[in-house]
Design an enzyme around this catalytic site. Structure first.
Site, PDB file in Angstrom:
ATOM      1  N   ASP A   1       0.824  -1.220  -0.031  1.00  0.00           N
ATOM      2  CA  ASP A   1      -0.063   0.108  -0.128  1.00  0.00           C
ATOM      3  C   ASP A   1       0.789   1.206   0.049  1.00  0.00           C
ATOM      4  OD1 ASP A   1      -2.069  -1.640  -0.013  1.00  0.00           O
ATOM      5  OD2 ASP A   1      -2.848  -1.110   2.216  1.00  0.00           O
TER       6      ASP A   1
ATOM      7  N   ASP B   1       0.736   4.237  -2.547  1.00  0.00           N
ATOM      8  CA  ASP B   1       0.407   5.626  -2.084  1.00  0.00           C
ATOM      9  C   ASP B   1       1.579   6.509  -2.749  1.00  0.00           C
ATOM     10  OD1 ASP B   1      -1.856   4.926  -1.075  1.00  0.00           O
ATOM     11  OD2 ASP B   1      -0.601   4.932   1.283  1.00  0.00           O
TER      12      ASP B   1
ATOM     13  N   SER C   1     -37.408  -3.405  -8.795  1.00  0.00           N
ATOM     14  CA  SER C   1     -37.166  -4.003  -7.659  1.00  0.00           C
ATOM     15  C   SER C   1     -37.543  -5.462  -7.876  1.00  0.00           C
ATOM     16  CB  SER C   1     -37.746  -3.566  -6.529  1.00  0.00           C
ATOM     17  OG  SER C   1     -39.217  -3.828  -6.398  1.00  0.00           O
TER      18      SER C   1
ATOM     19  N   GLU D   1     -27.335 -15.722  -8.588  1.00  0.00           N
ATOM     20  CA  GLU D   1     -26.205 -15.082  -7.988  1.00  0.00           C
ATOM     21  C   GLU D   1     -26.452 -14.448  -6.644  1.00  0.00           C
ATOM     22  OE1 GLU D   1     -26.902 -11.476 -10.464  1.00  0.00           O
ATOM     23  OE2 GLU D   1     -26.275 -12.538 -12.413  1.00  0.00           O
TER      24      GLU D   1
ATOM     25  N   LYS E   1     -27.262 -12.102  -3.695  1.00  0.00           N
ATOM     26  CA  LYS E   1     -27.714 -10.915  -3.361  1.00  0.00           C
ATOM     27  C   LYS E   1     -26.975 -10.227  -2.381  1.00  0.00           C
ATOM     28  CE  LYS E   1     -32.476  -9.276  -2.879  1.00  0.00           C
ATOM     29  NZ  LYS E   1     -32.188  -8.170  -2.097  1.00  0.00           N
TER      30      LYS E   1
ATOM     31  N   ASP F   1     -25.667  -7.522   0.077  1.00  0.00           N
ATOM     32  CA  ASP F   1     -26.476  -6.573   0.948  1.00  0.00           C
ATOM     33  C   ASP F   1     -25.847  -5.281   0.704  1.00  0.00           C
ATOM     34  OD1 ASP F   1     -28.323  -6.019   2.241  1.00  0.00           O
ATOM     35  OD2 ASP F   1     -27.500  -6.383   4.181  1.00  0.00           O
TER      36      ASP F   1
ATOM     37  N   ARG G   1     -30.394   4.302  -6.964  1.00  0.00           N
ATOM     38  CA  ARG G   1     -31.223   3.628  -7.701  1.00  0.00           C
ATOM     39  C   ARG G   1     -32.611   4.533  -7.267  1.00  0.00           C
ATOM     40  NH1 ARG G   1     -35.506   0.458  -5.460  1.00  0.00           N
ATOM     41  NH2 ARG G   1     -36.652  -0.391  -6.892  1.00  0.00           N
TER      42      ARG G   1
ATOM     43  N   GLU H   1     -24.043  -3.643  -7.804  1.00  0.00           N
ATOM     44  CA  GLU H   1     -24.235  -3.392  -6.198  1.00  0.00           C
ATOM     45  C   GLU H   1     -22.953  -2.581  -5.830  1.00  0.00           C
ATOM     46  OE1 GLU H   1     -27.112  -4.123  -5.467  1.00  0.00           O
ATOM     47  OE2 GLU H   1     -27.248  -4.331  -3.339  1.00  0.00           O
TER      48      GLU H   1
ATOM     49  N   TYR I   1     -23.985  -6.464 -12.367  1.00  0.00           N
ATOM     50  CA  TYR I   1     -24.392  -7.828 -12.611  1.00  0.00           C
ATOM     51  C   TYR I   1     -25.541  -7.424 -13.800  1.00  0.00           C
ATOM     52  CZ  TYR I   1     -27.381  -5.417  -9.227  1.00  0.00           C
ATOM     53  OH  TYR I   1     -28.008  -4.785  -8.247  1.00  0.00           O
TER      54      TYR I   1
ATOM     55  N   LYS J   1     -32.581 -15.790 -11.928  1.00  0.00           N
ATOM     56  CA  LYS J   1     -32.731 -14.914 -12.851  1.00  0.00           C
ATOM     57  C   LYS J   1     -32.971 -15.890 -14.078  1.00  0.00           C
ATOM     58  CE  LYS J   1     -30.003 -10.831 -11.663  1.00  0.00           C
ATOM     59  NZ  LYS J   1     -28.890 -10.063 -11.691  1.00  0.00           N
TER      60      LYS J   1
ATOM     61  N   LYS K   1     -34.695 -15.259  -0.077  1.00  0.00           N
ATOM     62  CA  LYS K   1     -34.102 -14.880   1.142  1.00  0.00           C
ATOM     63  C   LYS K   1     -33.853 -15.748   2.325  1.00  0.00           C
ATOM     64  CE  LYS K   1     -34.660  -9.848   0.568  1.00  0.00           C
ATOM     65  NZ  LYS K   1     -34.850  -8.864   1.320  1.00  0.00           N
TER      66      LYS K   1
ATOM     67  N   CYS L   1     -25.036  11.540  35.953  1.00  0.00           N
ATOM     68  CA  CYS L   1     -24.046  10.474  35.649  1.00  0.00           C
ATOM     69  C   CYS L   1     -24.125   9.503  36.766  1.00  0.00           C
ATOM     70  CB  CYS L   1     -22.725  11.018  35.518  1.00  0.00           C
ATOM     71  SG  CYS L   1     -21.390   9.692  35.551  1.00  0.00           S
TER      72      CYS L   1
ATOM     73  N   CYS M   1     -20.506   9.497  38.827  1.00  0.00           N
ATOM     74  CA  CYS M   1     -20.363  10.615  39.642  1.00  0.00           C
ATOM     75  C   CYS M   1     -21.061  11.633  40.242  1.00  0.00           C
ATOM     76  CB  CYS M   1     -18.925  11.102  38.834  1.00  0.00           C
ATOM     77  SG  CYS M   1     -19.481  12.040  37.529  1.00  0.00           S
TER      78      CYS M   1
ATOM     79  N   CYS N   1     -21.084  12.733  30.154  1.00  0.00           N
ATOM     80  CA  CYS N   1     -20.739  13.380  31.431  1.00  0.00           C
ATOM     81  C   CYS N   1     -19.375  13.861  31.120  1.00  0.00           C
ATOM     82  CB  CYS N   1     -20.486  12.032  32.569  1.00  0.00           C
ATOM     83  SG  CYS N   1     -19.526  12.317  33.893  1.00  0.00           S
TER      84      CYS N   1
ATOM     85  N   CYS O   1     -14.599  11.440  36.590  1.00  0.00           N
ATOM     86  CA  CYS O   1     -15.529  10.816  36.698  1.00  0.00           C
ATOM     87  C   CYS O   1     -15.102   8.997  37.029  1.00  0.00           C
ATOM     88  CB  CYS O   1     -16.668  10.668  35.722  1.00  0.00           C
ATOM     89  SG  CYS O   1     -17.756   9.358  35.596  1.00  0.00           S
TER      90      CYS O   1
HETATM   91  S1  IVH Z   1     -30.990  -7.696 -10.021  1.00  0.00           S
HETATM   92  C1  IVH Z   1     -34.816  -5.968 -11.845  1.00  0.00           C
HETATM   93  N1  IVH Z   1     -29.073  -8.945  -8.983  1.00  0.00           N
HETATM   94  O1  IVH Z   1     -31.239  -6.438  -4.442  1.00  0.00           O
HETATM   95  C2  IVH Z   1     -33.654  -6.586 -10.969  1.00  0.00           C
HETATM   96  N2  IVH Z   1     -30.177  -7.284  -7.725  1.00  0.00           N
HETATM   97  O2  IVH Z   1     -34.006  -6.427  -3.636  1.00  0.00           O
HETATM   98  C3  IVH Z   1     -32.615  -5.879 -10.676  1.00  0.00           C
HETATM   99  N3  IVH Z   1     -29.155  -6.969  -5.420  1.00  0.00           N
HETATM  100  O3  IVH Z   1     -32.404  -3.311  -5.981  1.00  0.00           O
HETATM  101  C4  IVH Z   1     -31.670  -6.303  -9.655  1.00  0.00           C
HETATM  102  N4  IVH Z   1     -27.311  -8.372  -5.675  1.00  0.00           N
HETATM  103  O4  IVH Z   1     -29.615  -3.556  -4.942  1.00  0.00           O
HETATM  104  C5  IVH Z   1     -30.020  -8.133  -8.872  1.00  0.00           C
HETATM  105  N5  IVH Z   1     -27.076 -10.074  -8.065  1.00  0.00           N
HETATM  106  C6  IVH Z   1     -28.088  -9.178  -8.020  1.00  0.00           C
HETATM  107  C7  IVH Z   1     -28.346  -8.426  -6.607  1.00  0.00           C
HETATM  108  C8  IVH Z   1     -29.268  -7.511  -6.731  1.00  0.00           C
HETATM  109  C9  IVH Z   1     -28.045  -7.364  -5.008  1.00  0.00           C
HETATM  110  C10 IVH Z   1     -30.128  -5.863  -4.937  1.00  0.00           C
HETATM  111  C11 IVH Z   1     -30.191  -4.723  -5.811  1.00  0.00           C
HETATM  112  C12 IVH Z   1     -31.657  -4.490  -5.791  1.00  0.00           C
HETATM  113  C13 IVH Z   1     -32.193  -5.499  -4.767  1.00  0.00           C
HETATM  114  C14 IVH Z   1     -33.641  -5.804  -4.755  1.00  0.00           C
END
Ligand code: IVH
Length: 677
Positions: A41, A45, A90, A122, A124, A126, A145, A181, A233, A297, A321, A415, A418, A433, A438
Site C-alpha cells: 500500500d 501511495d 425491484s 447470483e 444478493k 447486501d 437507484r 451493487e 450484474y 434470474k 431470502k 451521571c 459521579c 458526562c 468521573c
Molecule cells: S438484479 C430487476 N442482482 O437487490 C432486477 N439485484 O431487492 C434488478 N441486489 O435493488 C436487480 N444483488 O440492490 C440483482 N445479483 C443481484 C443483486 C441485486 C443485490 C439488490 C439490488 C436490488 C435489490 C432488490
C-alpha cells in the site's frame, strides 16, 4: 488530450503522468480484481502521490479519468437528481423452496409450451444498487437507484471505489449503462463500528445501511476511507443493445474489465437452483461480505422479453431470502454505561440465549432516544437478532408478554457514576458526562489501556481496576507503573503470587509497540486500525504530537474529524502530562523497536490466519507474526506466503488451495517460528 492543452508542460512530465496512470490502474486491478497485489500500500501511495504532485505542478495534465480524481473533489452541498433512462425495478421476494417452485411454474406458464427456462443464480449482496454510465468507454456518471425512476448523482463518490475502471477495456458501445451493487466488506463494517463505538455513536446495523450512508457523504475524501466495493450484474437494455443471455451479459461485463462477483452459477433446471440455495445457506457465513439471499434470474433474453414486468418488478427474476435468525429472551435489566469519553449508553442485560451460533447475554441499546422509541422496559420479553450477522440487536418487545406494571427506564439527568449533571451533545442524541475525573470514565479508560488490543496487561481485570480506582490508588494509566506487590496484595481476592505476577505484567507492558500505546491512550476516533496507521506514519510519539492538523489530515485514510481529535488530545495539558509521565516510567514510544531482538524467521513473509487457534487469539497471533518479521494479512492472494489454519477455517482455505498457497497447522507454524527446518 490535444497537444494544445499541454502547452508549457515538458514532454517528460506528460510521459511520466501517462506512465503513472497506467501503472496505478494496473495496480488497482491487481489489488481489487485479481487479489494479487504486486506492491505494498505504501508503494502504491507513493505512485499516487507522485502523480498528484505532477498534476498540481501542471494542472493541464489532469484528465477526468485520472486515478487522482477518485478522491479529494471539493465537498458537495447536495446531490443532483438523475432520471434513469430505463427504470431500475425491484425484485419480488421468496422465503421458501415452495415459493421458488411456484415462481418456476409462473415462468413456464409465460413461455410457449415445451420452452424450458434456464436460470442464473447470483448472490444478493447486501449493498446499494447503482447505475453507472460510460460514454465512449469513459466513466461519466453514477447514480443510486433512488425510487427506481430517479436517484442521486453520486459520480464523485463512486469514483473513489478503486475496483471501478475509469475506462472500459476493449470495444464498447458509445453509450453503455451498467448496473450492480456497491457494498462494504464485513471487516470494514466492523472497523467502522469500532470507531463509532469509541465515539459513542450507535453501530451501523448492516452493510447496506453503512454503504448507503457512505455514498451519501458529501465529502468524497471521507467516502474513500470507507473502502467500498463494487460488483456489476447487469447492462441496461438501452436501444440497440442485443445480448442473447444473462450469462453473456456477465461475460461482457468481465470483458470490459468491470468487477463481477465470481459466484454466479448457471442452472439448467429448478433442482440446480435449489441446490445452489442450499449450498449457500451455511457457506454464506464464510464470505467477506454480507448477502441477504440469492437472486434467481431467467437466463435467456428472449424469455425475459416474453415474460415482461409488472409496474414494480420483472417477472423473470425472484429473490430467495434466508430467514434472519431471531430469538426471544427476557430483558431483565437496563442500565447506563459510561464510556471512556463520558458517553452514557443504555445497556440491556438479557437472559442468555443462543443466536446464530453464539450465546447472547447483553445488547447495546444505542442511546436513550432509541430506547424510548422502541419503548423497551425491564422485564419485557424481547426479540433479538444479529444485525448484519454481527452485533446482537433488540428489535422489539413482545406486547402480549409485557409484565403488568413494567415501567419505563427514566433518561438519566445525572451521571450514574459521579453524579455530575449530564449534557446532550450539541449536534447529537448522546448524553455525556463532562467530568474527566468521573470514576467510571477513569475505570473504563484504565480498562481500555490494559485491554488485550492495547497494552495487554495480563491479570488486570475490571475487578482489580475497580478497587484501585475506588481506593484512589490509580487515576491515570501512568499510576499503574508505581504500584508495588504489597499494595496490590492488599486488594480483595489478590494473593501475593497474583500481585507479583501483575507487577511483572505491568512492567512488561512498557515494551509494547507504539501502535498499542496509541490505541491504549483512548484518543477519540483512534482504535487499533488508526493507531497502526499513525504509528507507521510517524514512527514515534513526539513526531506525532508535533504534527499539525493539516499534516494529520493529509494522511491517506485520516479525515478531518480524526485529525481534529488527535490534535485536541495532544493539545490538552493533562494528556501531554500523561505522555510525559508514561515516558518517565520507561514506556516505549517508538515504532519498530526490535521486539525482543530475537530471530526473525518469517522476515518478509505474508501470512493469513483463518479459523480458531489453540494457543493464540487473533490479536496475539498477528503480534507474534510481526515479532517474527512477518506481515499478517487478512485476505489470501498470490502474494500470500502461508495460510495458518485453525479449527473451523473459512473460505480462505479454498482460496489458498486454488492459488497453491501452502496451508500450515498451528504446530507447523510453531516449527517455522522456531526457525527449525
Ligand atoms: S438484479 C430487476 N442482482 O437487490 C432486477 N439485484 O431487492 C434488478 N441486489 O435493488 C436487480 N444483488 O440492490 C440483482 N445479483 C443481484 C443483486 C441485486 C443485490 C439488490 C439490488 C436490488 C435489490 C432488490
Amino acid at each position: 488530450m490535444t497537444a494544445k492543452s499541454h502547452q508549457n508542460v515538458p514532454p517528460k512530465a506528460v510521459r511520466r503522468a501517462e506512465e503513472l496512470r497506467t501503472e496505478i490502474d494496473r495496480h488497482n486491478r491487481l489489488y481489487y480484481r485479481e487479489n494479487a497485489p504486486e506492491i505494498s500500500d505504501f508503494e502504491f501511495d507513493a505512485l499516487l502521490r507522485e502523480l498528484q504532485d505532477l498534476e498540481k505542478q501542471y494542472p493541464s495534465l489532469v484528465t477526468p479519468e485520472s486515478p487522482t480524481q477518485r478522491v479529494g473533489g471539493a465537498p458537495l452541498t447536495g446531490f443532483e437528481t438523475v432520471e434513469h433512462a430505463v427504470p431500475m425495478l425491484s425484485i419480488d421476494n421468496t422465503y421458501s423452496y415452495e415459493e421458488i417452485k411456484e415462481f418456476d411454474e409462473r415462468v413456464r406458464r409465460g413461455l410457449p409450451p415445451r420452452e424450458k427456462p434456464e436460470y442464473v443464480v447470483e448472490l444478493k449482496i447486501d449493498g446499494v444498487a447503482i447505475s453507472i454510465l460510460y460514454e465512449r468507454g469513459v466513466y461519466v456518471r453514477a447514480a443510486t437507484r433512488g425510487d427506481g425512476y430517479r436517484g442521486d448523482n453520486v459520480t464523485q463518490n463512486v469514483k473513489t471505489i478503486r475496483s471501478l475502471p475509469m475506462r472500459l477495456k476493449g470495444k464498447s458501445p458509445d453509450l453503455i449503462e451498467v448496473r450492480g451493487e456497491v457494498y462494504m466488506p464485513r471487516e470494514e463494517l466492523l472497523r467502522l463500528n469500532q470507531i463509532r463505538e469509541e465515539t459513542g455513536e450507535p453501530p451501523l446495523a448492516n452493510t447496506r445501511n453503512a454503504t448507503g450512508g457512505a455514498l451519501k457523504l458529501l465529502d468524497s475524501r471521507l467516502v474513500a476511507q470507507r473502502r467500498l466495493q463494487l460488483a456489476l450484474y447487469d447492462i441496461a437494455p438501452l436501444p440497440g443493445s442485443d445480448i442473447a443471455s444473462h450469462w453473456q451479459t456477465l461475460k461482457n461485463l468481465k470483458a470490459y474489465g468491470l468487477p463481477v462477483d465470481p459466484h454466479a452459477e448457471r442452472c439448467p433446471a429448478l433442482d440446480d437452483v435449489i441446490a445452489v440455495c442450499e449450498k449457500w445457506r451455511d457457506k454464506r457465513a464464510g464470505l467477506d461480505f454480507a448477502i441477504d439471499g440469492l437472486v434467481i434470474k431467467v437466463d435467456s433474453a428472449e424469455h425475459r422479453r416474453r415474460l415482461g414486468a409488472t409496474s414494480k418488478a420483472p417477472r423473470w427474476v425472484i429473490a430467495y431470502k434466508y430467514p434472519a435468525e431471531v430469538a426471544r429472551t427476557r430483558l431483565h435489566t437496563i442500565w447506563a454505561n459510561v464510556g471512556k469519553t463520558g458517553t452514557l449508553t443504555p445497556v440491556g442485560e438479557l437472559d442468555p440465549v443462543q443466536l446464530s451460533g453464539t450465546t447472547v447475554k447483553r445488547a447495546s441499546l444505542y442511546n436513550f432516544d432509541d430506547l424510548a422509541r422502541k419503548d423497551l422496559r425491564e422485564g419485557d420479553i424481547v426479540e433479538v437478532q444479529k444485525a448484519g450477522e454481527i452485533i446482537p440487536q433488540v428489535i422489539r418487545y413482545v406486547p402480549e408478554l409485557r409484565p403488568k406494571g413494567a415501567k419505563r427506564t427514566p433518561v438519566p439527568t445525572k451521571c450514574p457514576s459521579c453524579g455530575s449533571e449530564v449534557y446532550k451533545d450539541p449536534d447529537g442524541v448522546y448524553l455525556r458526562c463532562l467530568n474527566v475525573a468521573c470514576p467510571q470514565q477513569v475505570r473504563t479508560r484504565i480498562e481500555h489501556y490494559a485491554s488485550r488490543g492495547a497494552m495487554d496487561i495480563d491479570g488486570l481485570g475490571p475487578a482489580s481496576i475497580d478497587q484501585l480506582v475506588t481506593r484512589n490508588l490509580v487515576a491515570t494509566p501512568s499510576d499503574l507503573y508505581v504500584l508495588d506487590v504489597d499494595t496490590l496484595a492488599g486488594l480483595e481476592r489478590m494473593g501475593q503470587k497474583s500481585a507479583s505476577n501483575l507487577v511483572a505484567a505491568i512492567e512488561d507492558s512498557k515494551n509494547r509497540t507504539l501502535e498499542r500505546l496509541l490505541n491504549g491512550l483512548g484518543i477519540r476516533h483512534v482504535g487499533s486500525h488508526v493507531a497502526e496507521l499513525l504509528a507507521g506514519h510517524f514512527g514515534d510519539i513526539d513526531t506525532l504530537m508535533a504534527a499539525s492538523e493539516q499534516e494529520l489530515n493529509d494522511i491517506y485514510e485520516v479525515g478531518p474529524t480524526l485529525a481534529r481529535s488527535v490534535r485536541d488530545f495532544f493539545d490538552t495539558e493533562a494528556n501531554r502530562k500523561l505522555v510525559e509521565s508514561l515516558r518517565a516510567h520507561g514506556v516505549n514510544m517508538r515504532e519498530r523497536r526490535a521486539v525482543g531482538g530475537g530471530p526473525r524467521p518469517l522476515e518478509g513473509k505474508t501470512i493469513v490466519v483463518t479459523g480458531t487457534l489453540k494457543n493464540y487469539s487473533r490479536d496475539t497471533i498477528n503480534e507474534r507474526i510481526k515479532q517474527l518479521g512477518g506481515r499478517p494479512s487478512s485476505s489470501v492472494s498470490a502474494k500470500t506466503d502461508y495460510v495458518l489454519a485453525g479449527d473451523n477455517p473459512g473460505s480462505k482455505i479454498d482460496k489458498a488451495k486454488k492459488l497453491k498457497v501452502p496451508v500450515l497447522t498451528e504446530d507447523e507454524f510453531e516449527t517455522l517460528a522456531e526457525g527449525r527446518p
